[in-house]
Design a protein around this motif. Structure first.
Motif, mmCIF file in Angstrom:
data_model
loop_
_atom_site.group_PDB
_atom_site.id
_atom_site.type_symbol
_atom_site.label_atom_id
_atom_site.label_comp_id
_atom_site.label_asym_id
_atom_site.label_seq_id
_atom_site.Cartn_x
_atom_site.Cartn_y
_atom_site.Cartn_z
ATOM 1 N N VAL A 1 11.777 -18.347 -2.357
ATOM 2 C CA VAL A 1 11.204 -19.550 -2.956
ATOM 3 C C VAL A 1 10.842 -19.246 -4.402
ATOM 4 O O VAL A 1 10.115 -18.296 -4.694
ATOM 5 C CB VAL A 1 9.948 -20.015 -2.189
ATOM 6 N N GLN A 2 11.350 -20.052 -5.310
ATOM 7 C CA GLN A 2 11.078 -19.883 -6.730
ATOM 8 C C GLN A 2 9.840 -20.696 -7.134
ATOM 9 O O GLN A 2 9.427 -21.635 -6.441
ATOM 10 C CB GLN A 2 12.289 -20.348 -7.556
ATOM 11 N N THR A 3 9.278 -20.328 -8.288
ATOM 12 C CA THR A 3 8.111 -21.050 -8.799
ATOM 13 C C THR A 3 8.412 -22.536 -8.972
ATOM 14 O O THR A 3 7.593 -23.396 -8.639
ATOM 15 C CB THR A 3 7.669 -20.457 -10.150
ATOM 16 N N GLU A 4 9.609 -22.824 -9.459
ATOM 17 C CA GLU A 4 10.008 -24.226 -9.648
ATOM 18 C C GLU A 4 10.043 -24.977 -8.321
ATOM 19 O O GLU A 4 9.691 -26.165 -8.258
ATOM 20 C CB GLU A 4 11.385 -24.279 -10.314
ATOM 21 N N ASP A 5 10.454 -24.289 -7.245
ATOM 22 C CA ASP A 5 10.479 -24.918 -5.919
ATOM 23 C C ASP A 5 9.071 -25.323 -5.495
ATOM 24 O O ASP A 5 8.857 -26.399 -4.928
ATOM 25 C CB ASP A 5 11.063 -23.954 -4.874
ATOM 26 N N ILE A 6 8.117 -24.430 -5.751
ATOM 27 C CA ILE A 6 6.728 -24.697 -5.363
ATOM 28 C C ILE A 6 6.183 -25.892 -6.149
ATOM 29 O O ILE A 6 5.551 -26.798 -5.581
ATOM 30 C CB ILE A 6 5.855 -23.455 -5.604
ATOM 31 N N ILE A 7 6.440 -25.908 -7.455
ATOM 32 C CA ILE A 7 5.948 -27.006 -8.297
ATOM 33 C C ILE A 7 6.556 -28.339 -7.861
ATOM 34 O O ILE A 7 5.854 -29.348 -7.719
ATOM 35 C CB ILE A 7 6.267 -26.731 -9.781
ATOM 36 N N ASN A 8 7.855 -28.336 -7.630
ATOM 37 C CA ASN A 8 8.521 -29.577 -7.213
ATOM 38 C C ASN A 8 8.008 -30.061 -5.862
ATOM 39 O O ASN A 8 7.856 -31.266 -5.631
ATOM 40 C CB ASN A 8 10.037 -29.370 -7.158
#
Length: 241
Positions: free
Chosen positions: A6-13
């Motif tokens: 899981v990437q940081t962008e995935d968490i934010i989205n």
């Protein structure tokens, strides 16, 4: 990329899609505010305090061995360092709250003492005025008990099952007109019938619990004061952005 990565962008989205982004964003701002004011006041958390809190958490979670703790941290997907940061942040917040508002808690409690009084309350509500009057007289004459009548006639099925038991309630949790009668009554005195939009109320106070500044209530008041102050600081920051 694997399915578990899981990437940081995935968490934010994800947070945005779940309408949780603002909440997390405000929590981050909160931590920054706490750190800023703690530094200004020269408030710090020692390694010994962090270790003591960690040991207390381990006991609560029954993590007896170091390996148990490491396994638990792995399940939470955090490192020991991450855990210590979280502990430090919580202890720092508590210390800052004490520094800012500890001197105000007792005064607030005294000024609002009535709001901290409690009662152990039983209540039944019936839809019909004549039934309410009849039950009142039957209970007064000893022909039936309040609890049996509530179990049979209360319009609320959940309260019926509990024979009218409402619980331990603060004054503010009761409608003002009813609260005045409840808190001026004596224990075991039958109150009512009182008409409201819900129906006709009959009540009994089983016990009155005087207001007392217990350690738990002290913390509740302290944290509420601190939370209100933090909310004001956050609103100020957001209005400037």
């Amino acid at each position: 990329m694997s399915n578990t990565e899981v990437q940081t962008e995935d968490i934010i989205n994800f947070l945005k899609s779940e309408l949780s982004f603002r909440e997390v964003y405000q929590q981050i701002l909160t931590q920054r505010i706490i750190a800023k004011y703690a530094e200004e006041k020269s408030i710090a958390v020692s390694e010994a305090e962090i270790q003591a809190e960690a040991n207390q958490q381990r006991r609560k979670l029954r993590l007896e061995k170091a390996s148990d703790t490491l396994n638990w941290l792995s399940q939470q997907m955090i490192t020991p360092a991450d855990w210590e940061v979280g502990i430090r942040n919580r202890l720092l917040a508590q210390k800052l709250a004490e520094s800012m508002f500890a001197q105000d808690v007792e005064r607030f409690f005294i000024q609002n003492r009535l709001e901290f009084e409690q009662v152990v309350l039983y209540q039944m509500i019936v839809a019909d005025d004549k039934l309410a009057q009849e039950l009142y007289y039957q209970i007064e004459e000893g022909e039936t008990s309040f609890y049996d009548a509530a179990h049979q006639y209360d319009i609320d099925s959940t309260r019926r099952q509990k024979c009218g038991y409402e619980g331990v309630l603060y004054r503010w949790a009761i409608a003002p007109d009813i609260a005045t009668l409840v808190f001026s009554s004596i224990p075991q005195q039958l109150i009512g019938p009182i008409k409201t939009e819900q129906g006709y109320h009959l009540l009994i106070v089983e016990e009155k619990i005087p207001a007392e500044l217990t350690p738990q209530r002290y913390q509740e008041i302290l944290q509420q004061m601190f939370k209100q102050w933090l909310n004001t600081q956050i609103e100020s920051l957001l209005s400037q952005s």
